[in-house]
Design an enzyme around this catalytic site. Structure first.
Site, PDB file in Angstrom:
ATOM      1  N   ARG A 121       0.843  -1.176   0.000  1.00  0.00           N
ATOM      2  CA  ARG A 121       0.000   0.000   0.000  1.00  0.00           C
ATOM      3  C   ARG A 121       0.888   1.239   0.000  1.00  0.00           C
ATOM      4  O   ARG A 121       1.077   1.887   1.009  1.00  0.00           O
ATOM      5  CB  ARG A 121      -0.926  -0.011   1.211  1.00  0.00           C
ATOM      6  CG  ARG A 121      -2.116   0.913   1.008  1.00  0.00           C
ATOM      7  CD  ARG A 121      -3.226   0.606   1.952  1.00  0.00           C
ATOM      8  NE  ARG A 121      -2.853   0.939   3.316  1.00  0.00           N
ATOM      9  CZ  ARG A 121      -3.581   0.612   4.371  1.00  0.00           C
ATOM     10  NH1 ARG A 121      -4.667  -0.083   4.224  1.00  0.00           N
ATOM     11  NH2 ARG A 121      -3.198   0.956   5.577  1.00  0.00           N
ATOM     12  N   LYS A 143       7.894 -18.319   9.242  1.00  0.00           N
ATOM     13  CA  LYS A 143       7.361 -18.505  10.580  1.00  0.00           C
ATOM     14  C   LYS A 143       6.808 -17.167  11.071  1.00  0.00           C
ATOM     15  O   LYS A 143       7.241 -16.128  10.580  1.00  0.00           O
ATOM     16  CB  LYS A 143       8.450 -19.024  11.510  1.00  0.00           C
ATOM     17  CG  LYS A 143       9.521 -17.961  11.797  1.00  0.00           C
ATOM     18  CD  LYS A 143      10.349 -18.259  13.005  1.00  0.00           C
ATOM     19  CE  LYS A 143      11.084 -17.008  13.393  1.00  0.00           C
ATOM     20  NZ  LYS A 143      11.985 -17.080  14.476  1.00  0.00           N
ATOM     21  N   HIS A 175      14.668 -20.425   7.902  1.00  0.00           N
ATOM     22  CA  HIS A 175      15.952 -20.070   7.285  1.00  0.00           C
ATOM     23  C   HIS A 175      17.114 -20.838   7.909  1.00  0.00           C
ATOM     24  O   HIS A 175      18.179 -20.944   7.319  1.00  0.00           O
ATOM     25  CB  HIS A 175      16.194 -18.563   7.351  1.00  0.00           C
ATOM     26  CG  HIS A 175      16.436 -18.053   8.725  1.00  0.00           C
ATOM     27  ND1 HIS A 175      15.438 -17.622   9.538  1.00  0.00           N
ATOM     28  CD2 HIS A 175      17.573 -17.937   9.427  1.00  0.00           C
ATOM     29  CE1 HIS A 175      15.941 -17.246  10.690  1.00  0.00           C
ATOM     30  NE2 HIS A 175      17.237 -17.418  10.653  1.00  0.00           N
ATOM     31  N   LYS A 185      20.960 -22.917   6.140  1.00  0.00           N
ATOM     32  CA  LYS A 185      22.346 -22.643   6.541  1.00  0.00           C
ATOM     33  C   LYS A 185      23.244 -23.827   6.203  1.00  0.00           C
ATOM     34  O   LYS A 185      22.881 -24.973   6.400  1.00  0.00           O
ATOM     35  CB  LYS A 185      22.410 -22.373   8.045  1.00  0.00           C
ATOM     36  CG  LYS A 185      21.897 -21.010   8.421  1.00  0.00           C
ATOM     37  CD  LYS A 185      22.077 -20.797   9.914  1.00  0.00           C
ATOM     38  CE  LYS A 185      21.522 -19.463  10.339  1.00  0.00           C
ATOM     39  NZ  LYS A 185      22.295 -18.337   9.806  1.00  0.00           N
ATOM     40  N   GLU A 240      20.708 -15.205  22.064  1.00  0.00           N
ATOM     41  CA  GLU A 240      20.796 -13.925  21.367  1.00  0.00           C
ATOM     42  C   GLU A 240      21.238 -12.874  22.364  1.00  0.00           C
ATOM     43  O   GLU A 240      20.850 -12.930  23.534  1.00  0.00           O
ATOM     44  CB  GLU A 240      19.430 -13.545  20.797  1.00  0.00           C
ATOM     45  CG  GLU A 240      18.995 -14.415  19.643  1.00  0.00           C
ATOM     46  CD  GLU A 240      17.562 -14.113  19.236  1.00  0.00           C
ATOM     47  OE1 GLU A 240      17.371 -13.414  18.240  1.00  0.00           O
ATOM     48  OE2 GLU A 240      16.644 -14.570  19.922  1.00  0.00           O
ATOM     49  N   HIS A 261      13.038 -23.698  14.953  1.00  0.00           N
ATOM     50  CA  HIS A 261      14.477 -23.889  14.734  1.00  0.00           C
ATOM     51  C   HIS A 261      15.064 -24.999  15.600  1.00  0.00           C
ATOM     52  O   HIS A 261      15.731 -25.903  15.118  1.00  0.00           O
ATOM     53  CB  HIS A 261      15.244 -22.603  15.035  1.00  0.00           C
ATOM     54  CG  HIS A 261      14.759 -21.418  14.259  1.00  0.00           C
ATOM     55  ND1 HIS A 261      14.336 -21.519  12.960  1.00  0.00           N
ATOM     56  CD2 HIS A 261      14.640 -20.125  14.586  1.00  0.00           C
ATOM     57  CE1 HIS A 261      13.979 -20.319  12.529  1.00  0.00           C
ATOM     58  NE2 HIS A 261      14.147 -19.454  13.506  1.00  0.00           N
ATOM     59  N   LYS A 287      16.885 -14.330  25.044  1.00  0.00           N
ATOM     60  CA  LYS A 287      17.335 -13.022  24.569  1.00  0.00           C
ATOM     61  C   LYS A 287      18.106 -12.320  25.671  1.00  0.00           C
ATOM     62  O   LYS A 287      17.958 -12.645  26.841  1.00  0.00           O
ATOM     63  CB  LYS A 287      16.122 -12.176  24.177  1.00  0.00           C
ATOM     64  CG  LYS A 287      15.457 -12.702  22.915  1.00  0.00           C
ATOM     65  CD  LYS A 287      14.491 -11.695  22.350  1.00  0.00           C
ATOM     66  CE  LYS A 287      13.927 -12.161  21.034  1.00  0.00           C
ATOM     67  NZ  LYS A 287      14.903 -12.128  19.941  1.00  0.00           N
TER      68      LYS A 287
END
Lengths: 305, 528
Positions: free
Chosen positions: B83, B190, B220, B224, B258, B282, B380
């Site tokens: 849009r 996902k 993804h 790898k 992470e 994953h 995280k």
């Protein structure tokens, strides 16, 4: 770091390498092959540079064998480069006098253990690479017919002496054309009546593509001449008209097909580093190259205009 | 939630069969000719959600990199839909900037020129019938102008909430209907739902319009190199598989850490949490690749069959409270910077119970793995970014050394590092140089970047090419997605019945409850 050793021996080179590696924290631990480059002083710079670039994809121990002053006293000078141009290590071996005839005795103790050996002649290659002492230690021997004065004759010579593991950079240069041609015939195509490969005179890649097409498609393929650069067009005569892949500028190719819109695709010429990298990607004998060479020697793809 | 008939039927392998047929028809293709790469056939890629981060940072650069490597067909066209009041040139400009900034391979003007000739943009919102009719006529024009042969891939880089509208629009406008000889594929990212029920709902929406083998789910991680190398390591070698079982392996740890917080993803992340975000897809995919039996062939059907088998054998701990842990990062210092806690992040309600750290112990009920726990953790704001699979081996049954000689000897380990610094580490005991006998742990390292290319293809490059070629091995199918939710749903239900997750200061390795989970088994997490 660069280490210069004059009038030295392979033992001393080994020791210097081990020390250099310790000082650098072992940068060459992941070496996947030994690449022997047989060259002379005037060509070594470009060849070693291309090999080092390819070495980013395939970290190698590069041994450049440079013959100097064959009439003088026997002497071995070495220039060791570690950790300068990327992974791997490079050793320039300058051989003076009769030693030049026995380069294999210098190279053999310097081959990296356990990994494959590739020998590359960037300029003039022996007429029987597999029979050459430096070719015999390798499982892959890379020549370049395009560097010869008479490229097509060189291909025919190589065809006669072919041993599994031989390959030629003019065949590597043909890969992008061949993959585009293969992709073109992935879709249903009309009957092919005859084919034509146009390139500047003395382009061995065009000879190989013509032979390959002639042999795989069982077709009359003419090798024609154009102004270049490199290969400019491959076309097939069909009952509906001409199917052609043309690249007049060395960059973008156009696929024309009777009754369909023209389609464009990038098809750039690759530099030596990319060619060497492709060559090092697979080390088993290239059977398709062998068959194509045989076909070329049998006159396939050379039909007269 | 336990009925079994909902699993997707076995994939008939239609796509693979077709692919093989066309190869045998083309005399220029020869399986021995390893130089000729797989090149996609003529097609159009239509992308929804072109203004998102993923599209700009990963997908557009991947398209350029594929073109640069000569893997896209002549006439390949790329259509954006959003849009925005844009012309084709504006969209081409956006793509150009994305390519310039993020492409992996060097920028070549000729490649870009050629690619940009096929870039189109259609402006409109997802509920706008007229816009989709325009899209339909746009791709049909491309078929005529550029010879794309009626083959369309639709990449839905949009929130799943918008799938029904878009998919129905594709159907209404006739775009999803494969014309004679053409193909239609739809690519989704996902999350594939947030529990079993919603995953099925989502799948029903897609499969109402597209057949199962036309739906490509991108995980993804599976693109790898290192992840694909797990199969090579296990099944191309002789030295690992004999010890790849309960006889030698003590336990397995799969970690995805992470260092970043939730960043701008608050809207997505709140209510989802670490387990749904990464463990369900994953980490369970990694578990499946590590734990599965040898597939009979390296093709889509055989691989998926083995993955489904092992996922269906995964068992939760009997007591979920004892076998799981969850946490939320609180304010702290991470990597030398002071950072907010999760509850203070923009867009997160102060009473949010979403976990930013999740750990669980799973069992795999097979002869190979009986009694070997698989510990999965994801979080995280941990000390650093790292994804790895570690197989920790049992101690040697007998040590003919005195106890003091081997005081510093730990357990042998084989670690598959997924990112960053992809590679494999083997940890074993070695004699310390000197006169006394002393054995200590050392590492032997294989780094991908050292032995192979510095420019190994991005995961998205590989996956996009596979979509355009129609090669499905690297894409999980619905059955795997559902099995993942079957494993996770009871844990999420249990967590929902509890109060808040434990807090852990940002920059530390997770909540104490996660350490307690390992301590109960007399084990410890690998240091992050």
């Amino acid at each position: 770091m660069t280490i210069d050793l004059t009038d030295t021996s392979t033992g001393a080179i080994h020791e210097a390498l081990t020390q250099a590696r310790r000082r650098m924290g072992g940068p060459a631990s992941g070496t996947v092959l030994t690449l022997i480059i047989v060259t002379d002083e005037s060509e070594q710079y470009d060849a070693v540079r291309a090999a080092s670039q390819a070495g980013r994809e395939h970290p190698s121990r590069i041994l450049a064998v440079i013959t100097r002053r064959p009439k003088g006293e026997s002497r071995l000078d070495a220039e060791i480069r570690v950790g300068e141009t990327g992974p791997g290590e490079t050793i320039l071996l300058r051989m003076y006098g009769p030693l030049g005839q026995h380069a294999d005795s210098v190279v053999a103790p310097l081959l990296a253990p356990d990994v494959p050996v590739v020998t590359w002649w960037p300029d003039e290659a022996p007429s029987a690479p597999g029979g050459d002492p430096l070719g015999a230690v390798a499982q892959r021997r890379v020549t370049d017919a395009a560097a010869s004065e008479t490229p097509k004759d060189m291909l025919l010579t190589l065809a006669k002496a072919y041993k599994p593991g031989d390959t030629d950079l003019s065949w590597t240069r043909a890969t992008s054309w061949r993959s585009l041609l293969a992709a073109t015939l992935d879709q249903p195509y009309p009957e092919l009546l005859r084919g034509e490969v146009l390139a500047e005179p003395g382009n061995p890649s065009a000879d190989l593509i013509a032979a390959w097409l002639g042999q795989r498609l069982d077709l009359d393929v003419r090798r024609g001449e154009s102004g270049g650069p490199g290969i400019t067009e491959v076309n097939f005569e069909t009952p509906d008209g001409k199917v052609a892949l043309s690249r007049p500028d060395g960059r973008n190719a156009t696929l024309s097909w009777p009754g369909r819109p023209e389609r464009r695709v990038a098809l750039h010429r690759r530099d030596t580093a990319e060619l060497v990298a492709e060559e090092l990607r697979r080390l088993e004998p290239d059977e398709v190259y062998a068959e194509t060479l045989r076909a070329l020697a049998a006159g396939v793809g050379s039909s007269a205009p | 939630m336990t009925d079994d008939e909902g699993l997707a039927p076995a994939n008939p392998g239609v796509i693979k069969g077709l692919h093989e047929m066309s190869e045998s028809r083309n005399p220029l293709r020869d399986p021995r000719d390893r130089r000729i790469p797989r090149v996609a056939g003529p097609c159009v890629l239509v992308m929804f959600g072109v203004t998102g981060d993923l599209a700009r940072k990963k997908l557009m650069p991947a398209i350029y990199d594929l073109a640069n490597r000569g893997l896209l067909p002549p006439g390949f066209s790329f259509v954006g839909f959003a849009r925005r009041d844009w012309e084709d040139e504006d969209f081409a400009q956006l793509t150009y900037r994305a390519v310039k900034e993020y492409a992996r391979t060097p920028f070549r003007d000729a490649v870009w020129q050629q690619l940009s000739e096929g870039v189109r943009f259609v402006s409109g919102s997802f509920d706008d019938d007229e816009a989709f009719d325009q899209l339909a006529s746009c791709v049909m024009r491309l078929d005529e102008e550029r010879g794309t042969g009626g083959n369309y891939a639709f990449y839905l880089s949009i929130p799943p909430g918008q799938f029904p509208t878009v998919v129905q629009q594709l159907k209404r406008s006739g775009l999803s209907d494969p014309s004679a000889g053409g193909w239609r594929r739809v690519v989704i990212e996902k999350p594939f739902g947030h529990d079993l029920a919603s995953a099925r709902e989502l799948n029903d929406i897609l499969e109402e319009v597209f057949p199962p083998d036309a739906v490509f789910r991108i995980d993804h991680y599976l693109g790898k190199e290192t992840v694909q190398n797990i199969l090579a390591l296990r099944f191309a070698n002789e030295m690992y598989e004999p010890i790849w079982n309960r006889g030698y392996v003590d336990h397995v740890q799969i970690t995805m850490a992470e260092d970043i917080g939730i960043g701008g993803r608050a809207g997505y992340y709140d209510g989802i949490g670490a387990a749904r975000d990464v463990i369900q897809n994953h980490l369970l995919q990694l578990l499946a690749l590590v734990a599965m039996e040898e597939p009979v062939a390296f093709d889509a059907d055989s691989l998926r069959m083995e993955k489904e088998k092992v996922l269906s054998a995964v068992r939760l701990p009997a007591d979920i409270a004892e076998g799981t842990a969850r946490g939320q990062y609180s304010a702290g210092w991470q990597g030398g910077r002071q950072v907010h806690g999760f509850l203070e992040e923009d867009g997160i309600p102060p009473d949010s119970r979403t976990e930013t750290y999740a750990a669980l112990r799973l069992g795999v009920d097979t002869r190979r793995w009986a009694g070997v726990p698989f510990y999965l953790r994801a979080g995280k704001r941990l000390p650093r970014r790292m994804t790895e699979i570690a197989l920790i081996f049992q101690r040697a049954p007998h040590l003919p050394f005195s106890a003091t000689d081997t005081e510093e000897l730990g357990q042998n380990a084989l670690v598959i590092r997924i990112q960053p610094d992809e590679g494999i580490t083997v940890r074993f005991g070695s004699k310390v140089p000197g006169t006394a006998m002393e054995v200590r742990d050392v590492n032997m390292d294989f780094a991908y970047g050292e032995s192979f290319t510095e420019s190994s293809p991005e995961a998205y490059e590989r996956l996009l090419l596979d979509v355009l070629i129609g090669d499905p091995p690297l894409f999980p199918r619905q059955a795997e997605v559902e099995l993942g939710w079957r494993i996770l749903d009871p844990v999420e239900d249990f967590w929902a019945s509890r109060t808040k997750p434990d807090q852990y200061p940002a920059g530390t390795a997770g909540p104490p409850s996660a350490d307690a989970l390992m301590a109960r088994d007399n084990r410890a997490w690998r240091r992050l």
